[in-house]
Write a protein that holds these residues in place. Structure first.
Motif, mmCIF file in Angstrom:
data_model
loop_
_atom_site.group_PDB
_atom_site.id
_atom_site.type_symbol
_atom_site.label_atom_id
_atom_site.label_comp_id
_atom_site.label_asym_id
_atom_site.label_seq_id
_atom_site.Cartn_x
_atom_site.Cartn_y
_atom_site.Cartn_z
ATOM 1 N N SER A 11 -12.170 -7.328 -69.686
ATOM 2 C CA SER A 11 -12.807 -8.635 -69.883
ATOM 3 C C SER A 11 -13.907 -8.862 -68.859
ATOM 4 C CB SER A 11 -11.745 -9.730 -69.726
ATOM 5 O OG SER A 11 -12.338 -10.997 -69.556
ATOM 6 N N GLY A 13 -14.686 -12.065 -68.354
ATOM 7 C CA GLY A 13 -14.359 -13.414 -67.899
ATOM 8 C C GLY A 13 -15.157 -14.524 -68.538
ATOM 9 N N CYS A 14 -15.839 -14.212 -69.647
ATOM 10 C CA CYS A 14 -16.614 -15.265 -70.319
ATOM 11 C C CYS A 14 -15.770 -15.883 -71.440
ATOM 12 C CB CYS A 14 -17.904 -14.687 -70.883
ATOM 13 S SG CYS A 14 -17.601 -13.584 -72.274
ATOM 14 N N CYS A 17 -14.410 -13.460 -74.116
ATOM 15 C CA CYS A 17 -13.316 -12.617 -73.610
ATOM 16 C C CYS A 17 -12.052 -13.445 -73.393
ATOM 17 C CB CYS A 17 -13.736 -11.959 -72.292
ATOM 18 S SG CYS A 17 -15.024 -10.717 -72.475
ATOM 19 N N ASN A 18 -12.185 -14.621 -72.803
ATOM 20 C CA ASN A 18 -11.007 -15.449 -72.513
ATOM 21 C C ASN A 18 -10.265 -15.835 -73.789
ATOM 22 O OD1 ASN A 18 -11.725 -15.245 -69.843
ATOM 23 N ND2 ASN A 18 -12.726 -17.247 -69.761
ATOM 24 N N ASP A 38 -10.934 -6.935 -64.855
ATOM 25 C CA ASP A 38 -12.232 -7.578 -64.639
ATOM 26 C C ASP A 38 -13.355 -6.546 -64.607
ATOM 27 O OD1 ASP A 38 -14.462 -8.966 -63.868
ATOM 28 O OD2 ASP A 38 -13.632 -9.681 -61.949
ATOM 29 N N HIS B 40 -21.698 -16.942 -69.095
ATOM 30 C CA HIS B 40 -20.834 -17.763 -68.221
ATOM 31 C C HIS B 40 -21.318 -19.207 -68.213
ATOM 32 C CE1 HIS B 40 -18.472 -14.366 -66.819
ATOM 33 N NE2 HIS B 40 -19.592 -13.687 -66.675
#
Lengths: 88, 88
Positions: A11, A13-14, A17-18, A38, B40
């Motif tokens: 992922s 972390g965006c 992905c979350n 990550d 993000h």
């Protein structure tokens, strides 16, 4: 020790992905051991390259990239056909 | 003002995304106006959802998601067939 299925989610972390992390967690059972990796970490990015990961999020099950996450990434011929690189 | 082709790359800033940004830049010509959008950021993530982006990096050309980046993301049936959710 009871056998577990190792599920790794690569992922960045965006939001996209979350959302998948939550989706896979909702599918999982007690045998599923989920780890979120990550992609901003160099060692994780290096492993992703070895696994052939070309798009994220990517799910790896017991060390194998899931079919729905394999052979992804952009296709230059498709992008060219859509105009990329052609002077207007 | 000369016409330009608007190329947007939705990126999460990881190695996989950065590689594609460079790849698209190498394909581009003077008519190609490339913007890299940070997933993000909430507004960018919201727009990605509207465009149907399910994996990253994703390339959008003149407001349309490129075919090679469309209909991506995980497939629950594929993950189930690979064992996710099945007790060992």
């Amino acid at each position: 020790m009871t056998a577990k299925r190792r599920i790794e989610i690569f992922s960045a972390g965006c939001a996209v992905c979350n959302e998948v992390v939550e989706q896979v967690k909702s599918m999982a059972c007690p045998s599923c051991d989920i780890t979120v990796l990550d992609m901003h970490e160099q060692s994780i990015a290096a492993r992703a390259k070895v696994l052939g990961i070309k798009s994220l999020p990517a799910v790896v099950i017991d060390g194998k990239l899931a079919d729905c996450c394999a052979n992804r990434g952009i296709d230059e011929s498709v992008l060219r056909a859509a105009g990329v690189g052609s002077p207007i």
